[in-house]
Design a protein around this motif. Structure first.
Motif, PDB file in Angstrom:
ATOM      1  N   THR A   1       9.170   6.642  -6.799  1.00  9.96           N
ATOM      2  CA  THR A   1       9.365   5.138  -6.506  1.00  9.96           C
ATOM      3  C   THR A   1      10.810   4.993  -6.172  1.00  9.96           C
ATOM      4  O   THR A   1      11.673   5.818  -6.673  1.00  9.96           O
ATOM      5  CB  THR A   1       8.906   4.243  -7.733  1.00  9.96           C
ATOM      6  OG1 THR A   1       9.510   4.852  -8.978  1.00  9.96           O
ATOM      7  CG2 THR A   1       7.372   4.356  -7.851  1.00  9.96           C
TER       8      THR A   1
ATOM      9  N   SER B   1      -3.320  -5.411   3.190  1.00  6.70           N
ATOM     10  CA  SER B   1      -3.516  -6.422   2.170  1.00  6.70           C
ATOM     11  C   SER B   1      -4.167  -6.101   1.084  1.00  6.70           C
ATOM     12  O   SER B   1      -5.521  -6.071   0.844  1.00  6.70           O
ATOM     13  CB  SER B   1      -3.968  -7.757   2.536  1.00  6.70           C
ATOM     14  OG  SER B   1      -3.017  -8.409   3.438  1.00  6.70           O
TER      15      SER B   1
ATOM     16  N   ARG C   1      -1.087  -9.212  -1.888  1.00  9.95           N
ATOM     17  CA  ARG C   1       0.286  -8.923  -1.816  1.00  9.95           C
ATOM     18  C   ARG C   1       0.300  -8.121  -0.467  1.00  9.95           C
ATOM     19  O   ARG C   1      -0.670  -7.286  -0.188  1.00  9.95           O
ATOM     20  CB  ARG C   1       1.037  -8.068  -2.654  1.00  9.95           C
ATOM     21  CG  ARG C   1       1.354  -9.277  -3.741  1.00  9.95           C
ATOM     22  CD  ARG C   1       2.576  -8.553  -4.511  1.00  9.95           C
ATOM     23  NE  ARG C   1       3.792  -8.628  -3.903  1.00  9.95           N
ATOM     24  CZ  ARG C   1       5.013  -8.245  -4.325  1.00  9.95           C
ATOM     25  NH1 ARG C   1       5.020  -7.934  -5.701  1.00  9.95           N
ATOM     26  NH2 ARG C   1       5.943  -8.289  -3.561  1.00  9.95           N
ATOM     27  N   ARG C   2       1.173  -8.014   0.729  1.00  8.82           N
ATOM     28  CA  ARG C   2       0.969  -7.200   1.820  1.00  8.82           C
ATOM     29  C   ARG C   2       1.888  -5.831   1.616  1.00  8.82           C
ATOM     30  O   ARG C   2       2.804  -6.071   1.044  1.00  8.82           O
ATOM     31  CB  ARG C   2       1.392  -7.983   3.068  1.00  8.82           C
ATOM     32  CG  ARG C   2       0.534  -9.246   3.355  1.00  8.82           C
ATOM     33  CD  ARG C   2       1.053  -9.927   4.489  1.00  8.82           C
ATOM     34  NE  ARG C   2       1.559  -9.212   5.667  1.00  8.82           N
ATOM     35  CZ  ARG C   2       2.585  -9.124   6.278  1.00  8.82           C
ATOM     36  NH1 ARG C   2       3.529  -9.829   5.912  1.00  8.82           N
ATOM     37  NH2 ARG C   2       3.058  -8.492   7.336  1.00  8.82           N
ATOM     38  N   ALA C   3       1.511  -4.892   2.126  1.00  4.23           N
ATOM     39  CA  ALA C   3       2.024  -3.541   2.379  1.00  4.23           C
ATOM     40  C   ALA C   3       1.945  -2.791   3.573  1.00  4.23           C
ATOM     41  O   ALA C   3       0.922  -2.654   3.998  1.00  4.23           O
ATOM     42  CB  ALA C   3       1.661  -2.644   0.877  1.00  4.23           C
TER      43      ALA C   3
ATOM     44  N   THR D   1       3.883   3.773   0.681  1.00  3.58           N
ATOM     45  CA  THR D   1       3.445   2.243   0.647  1.00  3.58           C
ATOM     46  C   THR D   1       4.915   1.642   0.496  1.00  3.58           C
ATOM     47  O   THR D   1       5.620   1.849  -0.439  1.00  3.58           O
ATOM     48  CB  THR D   1       2.596   1.904  -0.609  1.00  3.58           C
ATOM     49  OG1 THR D   1       1.705   2.555  -0.517  1.00  3.58           O
ATOM     50  CG2 THR D   1       2.318   0.462  -0.578  1.00  3.58           C
ATOM     51  N   ARG D   2       5.170   0.821   1.401  1.00  9.01           N
ATOM     52  CA  ARG D   2       6.457   0.004   1.104  1.00  9.01           C
ATOM     53  C   ARG D   2       5.819  -1.432   1.107  1.00  9.01           C
ATOM     54  O   ARG D   2       5.326  -2.085   1.770  1.00  9.01           O
ATOM     55  CB  ARG D   2       7.235  -0.070   2.153  1.00  9.01           C
ATOM     56  CG  ARG D   2       8.652  -0.877   2.189  1.00  9.01           C
ATOM     57  CD  ARG D   2       9.748  -0.753   2.810  1.00  9.01           C
ATOM     58  NE  ARG D   2       9.386  -1.378   4.059  1.00  9.01           N
ATOM     59  CZ  ARG D   2       9.355  -2.703   4.290  1.00  9.01           C
ATOM     60  NH1 ARG D   2       9.591  -3.457   3.343  1.00  9.01           N
ATOM     61  NH2 ARG D   2       8.979  -3.260   5.681  1.00  9.01           N
ATOM     62  N   THR D   3       6.150  -2.059  -0.151  1.00  8.36           N
ATOM     63  CA  THR D   3       5.736  -3.450  -0.451  1.00  8.36           C
ATOM     64  C   THR D   3       6.497  -4.276   0.356  1.00  8.36           C
ATOM     65  O   THR D   3       7.745  -4.198   0.547  1.00  8.36           O
ATOM     66  CB  THR D   3       5.933  -3.993  -1.861  1.00  8.36           C
ATOM     67  OG1 THR D   3       5.114  -2.985  -2.590  1.00  8.36           O
ATOM     68  CG2 THR D   3       5.445  -5.135  -2.244  1.00  8.36           C
TER      69      THR D   3
ATOM     70  N   SER E   1       8.064  -8.110   1.431  1.00  7.40           N
ATOM     71  CA  SER E   1       8.425  -9.477   0.714  1.00  7.40           C
ATOM     72  C   SER E   1       7.814 -10.411   1.946  1.00  7.40           C
ATOM     73  O   SER E   1       7.736 -10.105   3.209  1.00  7.40           O
ATOM     74  CB  SER E   1      10.100  -9.418   0.929  1.00  7.40           C
ATOM     75  OG  SER E   1      10.485  -8.526   0.170  1.00  7.40           O
TER      76      SER E   1
ATOM     77  N   GLY F   1      12.170  -3.427   0.813  1.00  5.10           N
ATOM     78  CA  GLY F   1      11.303  -3.659  -0.179  1.00  5.10           C
ATOM     79  C   GLY F   1      11.184  -2.431  -1.026  1.00  5.10           C
ATOM     80  O   GLY F   1      11.593  -1.376  -0.640  1.00  5.10           O
TER      81      GLY F   1
ATOM     82  N   THR G   1       7.030   3.438  -2.384  1.00  6.02           N
ATOM     83  CA  THR G   1       6.184   4.423  -3.378  1.00  6.02           C
ATOM     84  C   THR G   1       5.918   5.644  -2.627  1.00  6.02           C
ATOM     85  O   THR G   1       5.138   5.306  -1.536  1.00  6.02           O
ATOM     86  CB  THR G   1       5.090   3.781  -3.911  1.00  6.02           C
ATOM     87  OG1 THR G   1       5.570   2.683  -5.045  1.00  6.02           O
ATOM     88  CG2 THR G   1       4.343   5.046  -5.044  1.00  6.02           C
TER      89      THR G   1
END
Length: 185
Positions: free
Chosen positions: A45, A126, A131-133, A153-155, A157, A175, A178
C-alpha cells in the motif's frame, strides 16, 4: 499334505511376506507426490499522483499519463520479499473524468534495489460502498516476481467538477494505491 508339511511351507514363505510388508509400510512415504508450491499474495500500500495530457473532461478522448508514487508497506515481507518500493508508470487510453479504459506500464523499484516491470490494463470501477477506483489487472513481465499476476487499485478522490467541465480538463489526480502481487516463492 500333513500339517507339519503345511506349516513348513508357510514358514518358508514368511521371509517374503515380511519383506513385502515392510516395503508396503515404507512405500506410501516414498510414493507421496512432492508438495506443490503455495502462491504468495503480497499486498503493498502507498500513494500515487498521476498527471494527464490532455486533461480529463466530459468528452472521451485519447489521453496519455504519467504516475509516480511510493509503496510504503508490503505484507508479508521477509528474507526474499521487499518491504516497500517506488512506483513510476506511463499510461494511455480513451478516458474521461468519469471513466474509460487504459493500459499502463509500471516499474516498481524495491527497497533492496531490485525491480519489477508490470503491464496492466483496466479502468474506473465502483466497488462495494460506492467509492470509485481505477483498477488494473496484469502481469509482471520482468525483474523480481516475473510471471506473477497483479491487481493495482488507486482509490479516486471525488473529482472537482469545475476542471472536468472545461476543455482543458483535470490534469492531475492523486490517491491511495494498493498493489497485490500473486507469485510462487
Amino acid at each position: 499334505m500333513n500339517p507339519t508339511q503345511l506349516l513348513g511351507r508357510g514358514l518358508a514363505c514368511l521371509p517374503a511376506v515380511l519383506v513385502l510388508t515392510a516395503a508396503g509400510t515404507a512405500s506410501p512415504a516414498g510414493l507421496t507426490a512432492p508438495a506443490l508450491p503455495v502462491p504468495v499474495v503480497q499486498v503493498c500500500t502507498g500513494f500515487q499522483t498521476e498527471a494527464f495530457a490532455p486533461g480529463l473532461n466530459a468528452t472521451p478522448r485519447q489521453v496519455a499519463g504519467r504516475g509516480e508514487g511510493e509503496l510504503t508497506s508490503c505484507l508479508p515481507f521477509g528474507d526474499s520479499l521487499p518491504a516497500s518500493g517506488r512506483v513510476t508508470s506511463t499510461m494511455s487510453g480513451v478516458m474521461t473524468c468519469v471513466g474509460g479504459t487504459r493500459t499502463r506500464e509500471t516499474t516498481i523499484t524495491w527497497d533492496d534495489g531490485g525491480s519489477s516491470t508490470l503491464e496492466e490494463s483496466g479502468g474506473v470501477e465502483s466497488p462495494v460502498g460506492g467509492r470509485r477506483a481505477a483498477v488494473f489487472k496484469g502481469k509482471i513481465l520482468s525483474g523480481r516476481f516475473a510471471g506473477a499476476t497483479t491487481v493495482t487499485t488507486r482509490t479516486l478522490s471525488p473529482l472537482p467538477k469545475p476542471p472536468c467541465a472545461t476543455e482543458t480538463g483535470l490534469t492531475e489526480a492523486a490517491g491511495p494505491l494498493t498493489v497485490e502481487i500473486t507469485h510462487l516463492p
